[in-house]
Design a protein around this motif. Structure first.
Motif, PDB file in Angstrom:
ATOM      1  N   ALA A  36      -5.661 -10.499  -8.694  1.00 19.94           N
ATOM      2  CA  ALA A  36      -6.957 -11.174  -8.759  1.00 19.94           C
ATOM      3  C   ALA A  36      -8.072 -10.148  -8.623  1.00 19.94           C
ATOM      4  O   ALA A  36      -8.861 -10.185  -7.677  1.00 19.94           O
ATOM      5  CB  ALA A  36      -7.049 -12.221  -7.666  1.00 19.94           C
ATOM      6  N   PRO A  37      -8.142  -9.187  -9.567  1.00 18.89           N
ATOM      7  CA  PRO A  37      -9.151  -8.129  -9.431  1.00 18.89           C
ATOM      8  C   PRO A  37     -10.564  -8.702  -9.425  1.00 18.89           C
ATOM      9  O   PRO A  37     -10.896  -9.582 -10.209  1.00 18.89           O
ATOM     10  CB  PRO A  37      -8.918  -7.240 -10.649  1.00 18.89           C
ATOM     11  CG  PRO A  37      -8.185  -8.087 -11.623  1.00 18.89           C
ATOM     12  CD  PRO A  37      -7.404  -9.072 -10.814  1.00 18.89           C
ATOM     13  N   ALA A  49      -8.904  -5.160  -5.359  1.00 17.81           N
ATOM     14  CA  ALA A  49      -8.977  -4.161  -6.427  1.00 17.81           C
ATOM     15  C   ALA A  49      -7.943  -4.455  -7.515  1.00 17.81           C
ATOM     16  O   ALA A  49      -6.935  -5.130  -7.276  1.00 17.81           O
ATOM     17  CB  ALA A  49      -8.747  -2.772  -5.857  1.00 17.81           C
ATOM     18  N   ALA A  50      -8.200  -3.937  -8.688  1.00 13.39           N
ATOM     19  CA  ALA A  50      -7.238  -4.066  -9.789  1.00 13.39           C
ATOM     20  C   ALA A  50      -5.951  -3.363  -9.381  1.00 13.39           C
ATOM     21  O   ALA A  50      -5.972  -2.278  -8.826  1.00 13.39           O
ATOM     22  CB  ALA A  50      -7.809  -3.441 -11.053  1.00 13.39           C
ATOM     23  N   VAL A  63      -6.134 -14.027  -1.306  1.00 13.14           N
ATOM     24  CA  VAL A  63      -6.019 -13.053  -0.214  1.00 13.14           C
ATOM     25  C   VAL A  63      -5.163 -11.890  -0.721  1.00 13.14           C
ATOM     26  O   VAL A  63      -4.373 -12.040  -1.647  1.00 13.14           O
ATOM     27  CB  VAL A  63      -5.359 -13.662   1.046  1.00 13.14           C
ATOM     28  CG1 VAL A  63      -6.252 -14.704   1.685  1.00 13.14           C
ATOM     29  CG2 VAL A  63      -4.000 -14.223   0.755  1.00 13.14           C
ATOM     30  N   HIS A  64      -5.347 -10.729  -0.091  1.00 13.39           N
ATOM     31  CA  HIS A  64      -4.456  -9.605  -0.384  1.00 13.39           C
ATOM     32  C   HIS A  64      -3.039 -10.005  -0.006  1.00 13.39           C
ATOM     33  O   HIS A  64      -2.839 -10.750   0.965  1.00 13.39           O
ATOM     34  CB  HIS A  64      -4.845  -8.375   0.443  1.00 13.39           C
ATOM     35  CG  HIS A  64      -6.165  -7.786   0.097  1.00 13.39           C
ATOM     36  ND1 HIS A  64      -7.295  -8.024   0.836  1.00 13.39           N
ATOM     37  CD2 HIS A  64      -6.526  -6.953  -0.907  1.00 13.39           C
ATOM     38  CE1 HIS A  64      -8.314  -7.361   0.309  1.00 13.39           C
ATOM     39  NE2 HIS A  64      -7.873  -6.701  -0.752  1.00 13.39           N
TER      40      HIS A  64
END
Length: 70
Positions: A36-37, A49-50, A63-64
């Motif tokens: 989800a960049p 981040a990408a 979320v990460h």
């Protein structure tokens, strides 16, 4: 199209490939994570981040996968 017809087509396709051998070129490889960049992590409020693995939560936020803050 009635549901049972569609379901039987899917079942037939699954049965037809159940015991089929796939060559290495036909096998699915690579990254199986969601990405989800540009989205903001709802846990740490940092931008995803990408290339960073991410997860979508039940409330449709992102979320990460492994949050850098936690």
């Amino acid at each position: 199209m009635p549901f049972f017809i569609t379901q039987s087509r899917i079942s037939a396709k699954a049965l037809s490939i159940e015991h089929q051998d796939f060559t290495p070129q036909e096998q699915v490889t690579g990254d199986h994570f969601a990405h989800a960049p540009g989205r903001i992590c709802s846990k740490c409020d940092r931008r995803i981040a990408a290339g960073q693995p991410a997860r979508r939560r039940g409330d449709f936020s992102w979320v990460h996968d492994v949050c850098p803050e936690c």
